[in-house]
Design an enzyme around this catalytic site. Structure first.
Site, short mmCIF file in Angstrom:
data_model
loop_
_atom_site.label_atom_id
_atom_site.label_comp_id
_atom_site.label_asym_id
_atom_site.label_seq_id
_atom_site.Cartn_x
_atom_site.Cartn_y
_atom_site.Cartn_z
N HIS A 34 35.99 42.41 48.73
CA HIS A 34 36.68 43.47 49.50
C HIS A 34 36.77 43.12 50.98
O HIS A 34 36.77 43.99 51.84
CB HIS A 34 36.02 44.83 49.28
CG HIS A 34 36.21 45.34 47.87
ND1 HIS A 34 37.36 45.98 47.47
CD2 HIS A 34 35.44 45.22 46.76
CE1 HIS A 34 37.27 46.27 46.18
NE2 HIS A 34 36.11 45.81 45.72
N SER A 67 53.78 37.38 24.32
CA SER A 67 52.36 37.23 24.64
C SER A 67 51.63 36.84 23.36
O SER A 67 51.53 37.64 22.43
CB SER A 67 51.79 38.54 25.18
OG SER A 67 50.38 38.50 25.06
N GLY A 121 41.24 42.48 32.70
CA GLY A 121 40.50 43.65 33.19
C GLY A 121 39.03 43.35 33.46
O GLY A 121 38.21 44.26 33.53
N GLY A 123 37.95 41.53 36.17
CA GLY A 123 37.73 41.14 37.56
C GLY A 123 37.81 39.63 37.76
O GLY A 123 37.26 39.09 38.71
N LEU A 124 38.50 38.94 36.86
CA LEU A 124 38.60 37.48 36.95
C LEU A 124 40.03 37.04 37.26
O LEU A 124 40.40 35.89 37.02
CB LEU A 124 38.10 36.82 35.65
CG LEU A 124 36.66 37.15 35.27
CD1 LEU A 124 36.29 36.51 33.94
CD2 LEU A 124 35.68 36.68 36.36
N SER A 126 43.06 37.80 35.96
CA SER A 126 44.02 37.45 34.92
C SER A 126 45.44 37.70 35.41
O SER A 126 46.37 36.96 35.06
CB SER A 126 43.75 38.26 33.65
OG SER A 126 43.77 39.64 33.94
N SER A 127 45.62 38.70 36.26
CA SER A 127 46.98 39.01 36.72
C SER A 127 47.51 37.93 37.66
O SER A 127 48.65 37.49 37.52
CB SER A 127 47.03 40.39 37.38
OG SER A 127 46.08 40.48 38.39
N GLU A 159 52.77 41.68 42.67
CA GLU A 159 51.65 42.54 42.26
C GLU A 159 51.72 43.90 42.99
O GLU A 159 51.48 44.94 42.40
CB GLU A 159 50.32 41.83 42.56
CG GLU A 159 49.12 42.64 42.20
CD GLU A 159 48.19 41.98 41.19
OE1 GLU A 159 48.41 40.82 40.83
OE2 GLU A 159 47.24 42.64 40.76
N ASP A 171 43.17 36.14 45.30
CA ASP A 171 43.31 35.70 43.92
C ASP A 171 44.42 34.66 43.76
O ASP A 171 44.25 33.62 43.11
CB ASP A 171 43.60 36.89 43.00
CG ASP A 171 42.55 37.99 43.15
OD1 ASP A 171 41.49 37.69 43.72
OD2 ASP A 171 42.80 39.11 42.71
C1 GLA Z 1 40.81 42.35 43.57
C2 GLA Z 1 41.99 42.02 44.49
C3 GLA Z 1 41.57 41.00 45.55
C4 GLA Z 1 40.30 41.43 46.27
C5 GLA Z 1 39.22 41.82 45.25
C6 GLA Z 1 37.99 42.38 45.91
O1 GLA Z 1 40.50 41.23 42.81
O2 GLA Z 1 43.06 41.51 43.76
O3 GLA Z 1 42.63 40.79 46.46
O4 GLA Z 1 40.56 42.47 47.16
O5 GLA Z 1 39.71 42.78 44.32
O6 GLA Z 1 37.35 41.40 46.66
#
Ligand code: GLA
Length: 386
Positions: A34, A67, A121, A123-124, A126-127, A159, A171
């Site tokens: 963040h 997909s 979903g 937090g890695l 994928s998007s 995005e 990301d």
């Molecule tokens: C998501 C967002 C990133 C970043 C993180 C938190 O992954 O896509 O840009 O803000 O949360 O660090």
């Protein structure tokens, strides 16, 4: 995965040969959470797991996308994609295609086949992996090669405006610009970046999935950004040179904290201290001090949990289980939060014990089965087959 598998799957699905195959990795952020949308510092690595996209042009102006993970095929006229008619995953494809066309790339009809190894979903990213792989394929089909930074900005804009997640730029940057065996230290203000060797040597990076599905679009992520802006507004009124939390020092924050709303103080404290931790972790990596990196991961988790409040009970429990195993140097929530994954740094010989402790000790998660991934720092995105 061997990119030939994707080419074969494309041929089996569409009955013709793909023209191009691209691969873009997911990422795990070691530290610097963040901070990207606060003009700060991040230190992610690319996962060994990637999203693969194979594509070929069509003679009409139809987008047809399959997909393989979902076993779902969707099609739409290129100039007529709307989110109330199509599932969410198509927004990444439609957004990238539309923004490429807007910048002048000749985007004609296309068939795409998508296969992803990156958990969705979790937090890695994928998007971002999907956006970047689609951008490489669609630009390639048009005979163009975009500069990496332009691709980053285009994917991030897709995005924002199509998937409606106001993400930072970490990301897409790391998915595109990572280098194997290194972490990417990115200054999100100047966009200066440096590949820092990850001296694992007898250690491993582990990613533990809490099984709690996060959804950044649900509003909390955007709310954190607003709360950061409130803190910035306070300091900007005192000194117009303060444009982001990046410009606030811990001393300045401490001095003014008594006069600020306590929530703004807590949010700002996370960001301000996380920037310091990220730079300290980069310094520790440069001198091969993984023990110090581990301590910084633990401090980052406490800050995300207590000050930024983006963790959840399951993730906290998973971190506690990991911290309890001898040989774990540090562990913390990674990614946007509210579920998703934990990243841990551990001695290689502790991996069996970690697996056992997590299997027996971790109770949370929707599917309550925590999956551990051991990952190297992988390479950034690439076109695998011309
Ligand atoms: C998501 C967002 C990133 C970043 C993180 C938190 O992954 O896509 O840009 O803000 O949360 O660090």
């Amino acid at each position: 995965m061997d990119p030939r598998t994707i080419r074969d799957a494309f041929a089996a699905r569409f009955g013709r040969v793909s023209e191009i195959v691209a691969r873009a990795p997911g990422r795990v952020n070691l530290i610097g959470e963040h901070t990207d949308y606060n003009d700060g510092f991040v230190l992610p690595i690319a996962l060994a797991q990637s999203t693969y996209v194979a594509g070929a042009r069509r003679d009409d102006s139809i987008a047809r996308v399959f997909s393989a993970n979902l076993d779902d095929e969707r099609r739409w006229p290129l100039d007529d994609w709307t989110d109330d008619r199509q599932p969410r995953w198509t927004s990444y494809v439609a957004g990238v295609a539309a923004l490429l066309a807007r910048r002048g790339t000749q985007v004609r009809g296309f068939d795409l086949l998508i296969h992803s190894e990156v958990p969705v979903g979790g937090g890695l990213s994928s998007s971002a992996a999907l956006e970047v792989a689609v951008a490489l394929v669609l630009a390639g089909l048009a005979g163009e090669r975009l500069a990496p930074v332009e691709t980053v900005d285009l994917c991030r804009a897709a995005e924002h405006s199509y998937a409606r997640v106001p993400c930072g730029l970490m990301d897409q940057y790391v998915s595109l610009l990572a280098r194997a065996g290194t972490a990417l230290l990115l200054d999100c203000r100047s966009r200066h970046y440096e590949h820092i060797a990850l001296p694992l040597d007898g250690h491993v990076v582990l990613v533990a999935n809490s099984g709690v599905h996060h959804e950044l679009a649900a509003g909390e992520y955007a709310r954190r950004q607003q709360q950061c802006q409130q803190a910035v507004a306070y300091f900007h009124a005192l000194d117009p040179r303060v444009r982001a939390l990046r410009d606030v020092t811990p001393e300045l924050l401490d001095e003014h904290a008594p006069r600020m709303p306590s929530l703004a103080v807590a949010r700002a404290r996370h960001v301000v201290t996380e920037n310091q931790r990220t730079l300290a972790a980069a310094t520790a990596l440069r001198r091969n001090d993984l023990e110090a990196v581990g301590r910084l991961l633990c401090a980052s988790h406490r800050s995300l949990r207590d000050d930024y409040e983006v963790s959840c009970a399951e993730v906290d429990q998973l971190v506690a289980v990991l911290h309890g195993v001898d040989g774990v140097l540090g562990a913390r929530l990674t990614g946007g939060g509210f579920g998703g994954c934990v990243v841990a740094l551990a001695r290689a010989e502790a991996v069996d014990q970690i697996e056992e402790e997590v299997r027996t000790g971790y109770k949370g998660g929707v599917d309550s089965q925590c999956r551990l991934i051991r990952t190297d720092a992988g390479p950034g995105a690439a076109i695998e087959f011309p």
